[in-house]
Scaffold this active site. Structure first.
Site, PDB file in Angstrom:
ATOM      1  N   MET A  92      70.102 -24.115  62.821  1.00  0.00           N
ATOM      2  CA  MET A  92      70.500 -23.890  64.216  1.00  0.00           C
ATOM      3  C   MET A  92      71.442 -22.687  64.408  1.00  0.00           C
ATOM      4  SD  MET A  92      68.664 -26.135  65.543  1.00  0.00           S
ATOM      5  CE  MET A  92      69.176 -26.165  67.249  1.00  0.00           C
ATOM      6  N   ARG A  93      71.451 -21.773  63.463  1.00  0.00           N
ATOM      7  CA  ARG A  93      72.321 -20.584  63.595  1.00  0.00           C
ATOM      8  C   ARG A  93      71.469 -19.338  63.628  1.00  0.00           C
ATOM      9  NH1 ARG A  93      77.583 -22.439  64.508  1.00  0.00           N
ATOM     10  NH2 ARG A  93      77.903 -24.261  63.178  1.00  0.00           N
ATOM     11  N   HIS A 111      59.058 -23.027  64.693  1.00  0.00           N
ATOM     12  CA  HIS A 111      59.567 -23.257  66.051  1.00  0.00           C
ATOM     13  C   HIS A 111      58.563 -24.140  66.810  1.00  0.00           C
ATOM     14  CE1 HIS A 111      61.807 -22.399  69.700  1.00  0.00           C
ATOM     15  NE2 HIS A 111      60.643 -22.276  70.305  1.00  0.00           N
ATOM     16  N   GLY A 145      65.135 -10.513  66.573  1.00  0.00           N
ATOM     17  CA  GLY A 145      65.277 -11.289  67.806  1.00  0.00           C
ATOM     18  C   GLY A 145      65.360 -12.783  67.521  1.00  0.00           C
ATOM     19  N   VAL A 146      65.427 -13.587  68.570  1.00  0.00           N
ATOM     20  CA  VAL A 146      65.420 -15.044  68.404  1.00  0.00           C
ATOM     21  C   VAL A 146      63.999 -15.544  68.690  1.00  0.00           C
ATOM     22  CG1 VAL A 146      66.356 -17.237  69.249  1.00  0.00           C
ATOM     23  CG2 VAL A 146      67.840 -15.239  69.059  1.00  0.00           C
TER      24      VAL A 146
HETATM   25  C1  GRF Z   1      61.594 -28.668  64.302  1.00  0.00           C
HETATM   26  O1  GRF Z   1      60.964 -29.065  65.473  1.00  0.00           O
HETATM   27  C2  GRF Z   1      61.492 -27.197  64.125  1.00  0.00           C
HETATM   28  O2  GRF Z   1      60.355 -26.652  64.714  1.00  0.00           O
HETATM   29  C3  GRF Z   1      62.715 -26.676  64.828  1.00  0.00           C
HETATM   30  O3  GRF Z   1      63.698 -27.637  64.603  1.00  0.00           O
HETATM   31  C4  GRF Z   1      63.104 -28.903  64.352  1.00  0.00           C
HETATM   32  C5  GRF Z   1      63.646 -29.356  63.045  1.00  0.00           C
HETATM   33  O4  GRF Z   1      63.317 -30.684  62.761  1.00  0.00           O
HETATM   34  N1  GRF Z   1      63.073 -25.369  64.366  1.00  0.00           N
HETATM   35  P1  GRF Z   1      63.609 -31.276  61.315  1.00  0.00           P
HETATM   36  O5  GRF Z   1      65.103 -31.129  61.058  1.00  0.00           O
HETATM   37  O6  GRF Z   1      62.808 -30.519  60.348  1.00  0.00           O
HETATM   38  O7  GRF Z   1      63.211 -32.720  61.408  1.00  0.00           O
END
Ligand code: GRF
Length: 284
Positions: A92-93, A111, A145-146
Site C-alpha cells: 500500500m505504499r 491491481h 505513475g500509480v
Molecule cells: C488485491 O486485490 C490486489 O489486487 C491489490 O490489493 C489486494 C491485496 O489482497 N493490489 P491480498 O493482500 O493479496 O489478499
C-alpha cells in the site's frame, strides 16, 4: 533479462492479509526450477502476509515505512539476498522513482480493475457506482505513475446486479490468485516484457490500445523463444500467426466469466435444478 537460465529469486512486498502472496508462495516454492519466493517484506509489523511467509519457511521482514529510508534499506536487502524480481501484492505504499527505475521490467504489481480504468483506491465501490458490466484484474509492470505501467496480463470478471463491493472483491481475488502466478511464469520464461523488442512494433506502438499490447509483447517473445526474428511479428507468416495464437491461448481458463459458474456451488438445490433444467432445454 529473462529467462535467466537458473531459478529466479523472487521478493514479494505485501502490506496486509497476503492472499496473493499465498498464491505466489504456493506457485513458487523452494526448489521450483523457474523461481522461488525467497523473501517477503512488509511495511506493517503485524501483517498476516509475514505469517504466511514464515509458515512456509521463507524469510519475512518488517521494514517500517519511512520516506527514503525504506527504499534504501530494501535495496540493500534485495542486493544482499540476490533477488531477481520484486512482486507487489497488496503493497500500500508508493515506491520512490529511483527504486522504480532501478527495477523497471523486474517490478510487478497486481491491481483489482481493468487498468487503465479505476487506478488507485476504493476500486470496487467506484466500479459499482458507475454500473460497469465488467471489472477484473491487471498485472502490470510498475512505472513512475500509480497503476499506470505496461500491462502484462489482464482478466475480465463480470459485475453481477447483486454485487456488493465485498462480493465483487472476492470474485476478483479468486481470479487474481491464478493470474498473478501465470504472469510471473510468463515473465520468468522471458515470454513478456515491458517494451516491444522490434523496430516494427515500436513504430506502431502508440496506435495499439494499451489493453491489446500484452498480446504483441508475448507474440514477439514467443518468436524469440522459437529462434525466429522478432521483426516477424509484423509479417503475415505462419510463425507470426502461431505466436499470436500462443499469446491469446495462454489466457485460456483464466477468464473470470467462467468463474461465475462456480457461484452455483452456493445455490440451494431447487435453484440448481432450475439451472440444469434450462440448460437441458437449451441443449436439445
Ligand atoms: C488485491 O486485490 C490486489 O489486487 C491489490 O490489493 C489486494 C491485496 O489482497 N493490489 P491480498 O493482500 O493479496 O489478499
Amino acid at each position: 533479462m529473462f529467462p535467466l537460465g537458473r531459478p529466479a529469486r523472487l521478493a514479494v512486498f505485501a502490506s496486509g492479509r497476503g492472499t496473493n502472496l499465498q498464491a505466489l508462495l504456493d506457485a513458487f516454492p523452494r526448489g521450483h526450477p523457474l523461481g522461488e519466493v525467497a523473501l517477503v517484506v512488509s511495511d506493517r509489523q503485524g501483517a498476516l502476509a509475514l505469517e504466511r511467509a514464515r509458515s512456509k519457511g521463507v524469510e519475512a521482514l518488517h521494514i517500517p515505512w519511512q520516506k527514503g529510508r525504506f527504499a534504501e534499506e530494501v535495496q540493500r536487502l534485495l542486493k544482499d539476498r540476490g533477488i531477481d524480481a520484486v512482486l507487489l501484492a497488496g503493497f500500500m505504499r508508493i515506491l520512490p522513482p529511483s527504486f522504480v527505475e532501478a527495477w523497471y521490467g523486474r517490478l510487478l504489481n497486481i491491481h483489482p480493475s481493468l487498468l487503465p480504468d479505476y487506478p488507485g483506491l476504493h476500486v470496487h465501490e467506484r466500479v459499482l457506482a458507475a454500473q460497469e458490466a465488467f471489472s477484473g484484474t491487471t498485472v502490470h509492470f510498475v512505472d513512475q505513475g500509480v497503476d499506470t505501467g505496461p500491462i502484462l496480463l489482464q482478466v475480465r470478471v463480470p459485475v453481477l446486479p447483486t454485487d456488493t463491493p465485498q462480493s465483487l472483491e472476492a470474485r476478483i481475488l479468486e481470479v487474481e490468485h491464478r493470474a498473478y502466478p501465470l504472469a510471473v511464469h510468463l515473465l520468468l520464461l522471458g515470454l513478456v516484457g515491458p517494451e516491444p523488442l522490434s523496430q516494427a512494433l515500436r513504430r506502431i506502438w502508440p496506435e495499439i490500445p494499451c489493453r491489446s499490447r500484452p498480446y504483441y509483447l508475448r507474440a514477439e517473445r514467443a518468436l524469440r523463444a522459437w529462434g525466429r526474428p522478432v521483426e516477424e511479428v509484423a509479417w503475415a507468416t505462419d510463425w507470426a500467426r502461431a505466436a499470436f495464437l500462443f499469446a491469446y491461448r495462454v489466457e485460456e481458463g483464466l477468464d473470470g466469466v467462467a468463474w461465475v459458474a462456480r457461484e452455483e456451488k452456493g445455490l440451494p438445490p431447487p435453484l440448481k435444478e432450475g439451472v440444469e433444467d434450462l440448460l437441458r432445454r437449451v441443449k436439445l
